[in-house]
Design a protein around this motif. Structure first.
Motif, short mmCIF file in Angstrom:
data_model
loop_
_atom_site.label_atom_id
_atom_site.label_comp_id
_atom_site.label_asym_id
_atom_site.label_seq_id
_atom_site.Cartn_x
_atom_site.Cartn_y
_atom_site.Cartn_z
N UNK A 43 0.81 -1.33 -0.09
CA UNK A 43 0.04 0.05 -0.15
C UNK A 43 0.88 1.43 -0.06
N UNK A 69 -6.56 -11.53 -3.71
CA UNK A 69 -5.40 -12.19 -2.61
C UNK A 69 -5.02 -11.48 -1.58
N UNK A 70 -4.99 -9.96 -1.90
CA UNK A 70 -4.35 -9.35 -0.93
C UNK A 70 -5.18 -8.44 0.05
N UNK A 72 -6.77 -9.51 2.43
CA UNK A 72 -6.77 -10.07 3.66
C UNK A 72 -5.69 -9.22 4.58
N UNK A 73 -4.94 -8.42 3.66
CA UNK A 73 -3.91 -7.48 4.33
C UNK A 73 -4.47 -6.24 4.89
N UNK A 76 -4.65 -3.65 8.15
CA UNK A 76 -3.62 -2.64 8.48
C UNK A 76 -3.83 -1.37 8.00
N UNK A 77 -4.54 -1.38 6.74
CA UNK A 77 -4.43 -0.08 5.98
C UNK A 77 -5.74 0.51 6.01
#
Lengths: 208, 643
Positions: A43, A69-70, A72-73, A76-77
């Motif tokens: 990000x 796919x991303x 799940x991150x 944090x953002x």
């Protein structure tokens, strides 16, 4: 008292890969377009000072990777976001179909206090390109079912409607922040989430 | 205090001993040469009161024992932690001719500098004094000390001997809590932070450790961090105020800061030359000494003239022990295999594709990404670029080769330099397959591999730079997400093309350990730690800072530091199995050894179940304080107010 406080509005841009998230952010902040942007990994964000109703606020615009796919991150953002911008590509139907999942995923991961009224803004990007796959009407219908989400058709390439869209995004974010901190008094009704933003039809954004 | 001696006799003597550290009363004697003695003193009037004393005497003093004895400085910290002189000599008359140390005072001592330096600590106060042995070393003296004192080697540092003294109430108190600390020298700005120890022992003590470590490791270039850290630590925890009850006791003082061996430099060497490379092949075309080749590549990379060939070995396309003939057969076989797979997807009709959404999705993503991969490189620039087409074809064939993984963003970044170098579709594909084998888990559907690596990075950082790790933990950065891009594509987005070729070939050797790229990450973070911790930076600022390092990293320096860190870790006494397993070092079963493994495990932000003992808390990294896991944040203790 709060008028003297520095205001930071956090805005998160979400949507399928390659719908133009990075381009929209760069067009708005730097007034530049490049077709050499790489796929976003992780990000990043840019900031821009804007004046809304005589108040200077700093917009912090977050750009994230588009591949599912991303997602799940995102936790944090997304945290602390004041507004979520959903973007699709008006020439690519699949990017429109995935809007629901992006919206749901955002609400799950950001877990705002009042998910029902959390402000989203929808951008149909690449309206300079043909052929169109998703009509303005179809997008607006989707928005109506989503708490009258404001809708703008934009072109990150030409810059068309980008400024207007982000101004609306900023106003919604500011309203969200004020409602969260219970400062209604200072901002009377002019920034209601739902009614005041007139969705822009494709007609008035066709500057290309 | 009675200081009248009755009789004494020498037990030990060694000359050529330089006084390196001394109480303020003996400052004038610093760096002068003298002789060390151990005496046994029997006092008159108190039968059986035998006492051992350690004395250092300046060399130019003519020794008249009776007189001299009265001039000894007794270092006494038992009551008020103030060094006092014998009653016969007022302080201002002290001529620093000799320094006497009571063995009761010594709570620990440290041997360093190849047994040439010996420093005594009184455990609850500052270091007592230190000596440098110019003639020979202090082994004999240490042997004597071991017979006189009950000592054990510190768990944290083999160089430190801890004296066991169960009778010292101060020592016991120290072992229980920091809560009762009451510093007297508050006007010293460095220790200003300890003021709130009483109100907030937990925050205060951690803040203190963070600062101590920070001070030691960052501000005092060139000085001995080991000595300094102990020194500062002990002076920070001196002056116990007996009257103050301490709170709870969810933390515990152990005994020393963990100390890493000194960092060594590992400047990079010249690349493997064509001559070196060719000379390694025997008549069958087999490589003779693979290890030494890999080692050369690890140290300096590969000369561009042979890179294309060497990469095929590094990326496991060519087996390292293959002959010329083997490779020729392999190329033919792999070529065929590649084109079979390529044909599989090339022959899918539009109708099939429409009915095959899993495939269509993958294809769509590949097309999107190849069109925005390294387009600024001449090789990939311009409309209708054939190399972009090839890039897409290889990635699509990889989708057929590994359909479950498919295509994930980042893969085009990994393939791009390979195709740029190989300029051959088949070779590029198989080299890419080899690279993917090494980084496959980065692209897990649930991101488990990335999450695990980020956790491992945090564990390693805690071990190397506990201050920074602590800071990140307390500023919502413990998930290390800001390093995501580094790890996903092995710094592809951070380095220019020349550097990435060199960097990758170094990493592909697998030397000197597993996950060396994590040590590179640690090296960068440590290198940038001051900037990262500036202005009370939080996740947002740190992410921005890290992203903006792109294009500014010094790759050779990164590798140099990372190798230095690897050697520090390997030689560290307090190396744990959790760190060992990350680096692929043999495990020795430290699970129940020492305190470090018992430290409360921080819950992983990713619930990664297979990671053992991520030691991430600032306290257990510093290893002096143990904290219950439910303690809340304590940002203020390490906030910018101390900087």
């Amino acid at each position: 008292m709060a008028s003297r406080k520095k205001i930071l509005l956090k805005v998160v841009i979400l949507g399928e890969s390659s719908v133009g998230k990075t381009s929209l952010m760069n067009q708005y902040v730097n007034r530049k377009f490049s077709n050499q942007y790489k796929a976003t990994i992780g990000a990043d964000f840019l900031t821009k000072e804007v004046t809304i109703d005589d108040r200077t606020v700093t917009m912090q615009i977050w750009d994230t990777a588009g591949q599912e796919r991303f997602q799940s991150l995102g936790v944090a953002f997304y945290r602390g976001a004041d507004c979520c911008v959903l973007v699709f590509d008006v020439t690519a139907p699949s990017t429109f179909k995935s809007l629901d999942s992006w919206r749901d995923e955002f609400l799950i991961q950001a877990s705002p206090r009042d998910p029902e009224n959390f402000p989203f803004v929808l951008l149909g990007n690449k309206d300079d390109l043909e052929p169109r796959a998703i009509s303005a009407k179809r997008a607006q219908q989707w928005c109506q079912n989503k708490n009258n989400m404001p809708y703008f058709e934009t072109s990150a390439k030409s810059g068309s409607n980008v400024e207007q869209a982000f101004l609306a995004i900023a106003k919604n974010a500011l309203a969200q922040q004020n409602s969260t901190v219970d400062l209604y008094n200072e901002f009377p009704d002019q920034i209601k989430l739902t009614n005041t933003q007139k969705p822009s039809g494709s007609g008035d954004s066709c500057s290309c | 205090m009675e200081t009248e001696p009755d009789e004494y006799h020498d037990c030990f003597m060694q000359d050529g001993v330089l006084l390196k550290q001394a109480p303020s009363s003996h400052m004038t004697a610093l760096n002068t040469i003298g002789t060390l003695y151990i005496y046994e003193v029997t006092r008159s009037g108190e039968s059986c009161n035998k006492k051992l004393l350690l004395e250092w005497k300046q060399n130019d003093i003519t020794v008249d024992s009776d007189v001299q004895y009265q001039e000894w400085a007794v270092v006494n910290t038992v009551q008020k932690r103030i060094r006092t002189l014998s009653e016969n000599m007022p302080e201002h008359h002290n001529r620093s001719k000799s320094l006497k140390i009571n063995f009761d005072e010594i709570k620990s001592f440290k041997v360093c500098n190849k047994n040439r330096q010996l420093t005594f600590y009184d455990g609850t106060s500052e270091r007592i004094c230190g000596f440098l042995f110019q003639h020979g070393n202090c082994e004999h003296l240490v042997g004597m000390l071991k017979t006189i004192l009950k000592v054990g080697v510190s768990r944290r540092d083999k160089q430190i001997y801890v004296v066991y003294d169960s009778n010292s109430p101060e020592f016991q108190e120290l072992n229980r809590s920091f809560a009762a600390l009451n510093l007297k020298n508050e006007d010293n700005s460095f220790w200003h932070m300890f003021k709130h120890f009483k109100e907030n022992p937990y925050e205060g003590s951690l803040g203190a450790f963070a600062k101590v470590t920070n001070f030691v490791y960052r501000s005092v270039e060139g000085s001995d961090p080991d000595i300094l850290s102990r020194d500062e630590l002990y002076s920070s925890i001196t002056e116990l105020d007996d009257g103050v009850p301490h709170s709870g006791g969810e933390y515990e003082v152990i005994n020393a800061l963990p100390q890493l061996p000194r960092r060594k430099e590992f400047p990079r060497c010249n690349p493997l030359t064509e001559e070196q490379w060719r000379s390694q092949f025997n008549s069958l075309g087999q490589l003779e000494d693979v290890d030494s080749i890999k080692n050369l590549i690890f140290r300096g990379g590969v000369s561009p003239t042979i890179r294309k060939e060497v990469w095929k070995f590094l990326l496991d396309y060519f087996p390292w022990d293959s002959t010329d003939l083997d490779r020729q057969q392999l190329i033919n076989k792999k070529n065929e295999e590649y084109y079979v797979m390529k044909l599989q997807w090339k022959s899918i009709s539009q109708k099939q594709e429409d009915n095959f959404s899993d495939y269509a999705q993958r294809k769509c993503q590949v097309i999107k990404d190849v069109n925005r991969t390294d387009r600024t490189l001449e090789f990939y620039a311009g409309d209708n670029n054939i190399n972009i087409q090839t890039l897409g074809d290889i990635l699509m064939t990889y989708v057929m080769y590994n359909f479950d993984l498919g295509y994930v963003q980042g893969m085009s970044d990994l393939l791009s330099p390979i195709l740029w170098l190989m300029q051959d579709e088949n070779d590029s594909f198989w080299c890419f397959v080899g690279f993917m084998e090494k980084v496959m888990s980065n692209f897990d559907i649930d991101q488990a591999g990335m999450k695990e690596q980020l956790t491992q990075l945090r564990v390693l950082l805690s071990f190397i730079d506990p201050v920074l790790a602590n800071y990140l933990e307390k500023h919502d950065c413990g998930n290390m997400f800001f390093c995501f891009r580094w790890l996903l594509v092995w710094f592809k987005r951070e380095l220019n093309q020349d550097d990435i070729l060199r960097f990758w070939e170094v990493l592909w050797t697998g030397y000197p350990c597993h996950n060396f790229h994590l040590l590179v990450s640690v090296a960068i973070l440590e290198h940038e730690s001051e900037a990262l911790m500036e202005n009370d930076n939080g996740f947002t600022e740190i992410l921005k800072y890290i992203n903006e390092l792109s294009g500014k990293l010094n790759m050779e320096l990164m590798l140099n530091k990372a190798e230095g860190i690897y050697n520090q870790i390997k030689e560290a006494d307090h190396l744990t199995d959790s760190v060992r397993s990350i680096l692929g070092l043999p495990l020795i079963g430290t699970k129940n050894r020492g305190s470090e493994e018992q430290s409360s495990q921080q819950e992983s932000p990713f619930e990664s179940p297979d990671l053992s003992t991520p030691r991430t808390e600032p306290c257990c990294s510093v290893d002096n304080v143990r904290i219950s896991p439910d303690e809340i944040a304590f940002e203020k203790s390490i906030s910018s107010s101390f900087l």
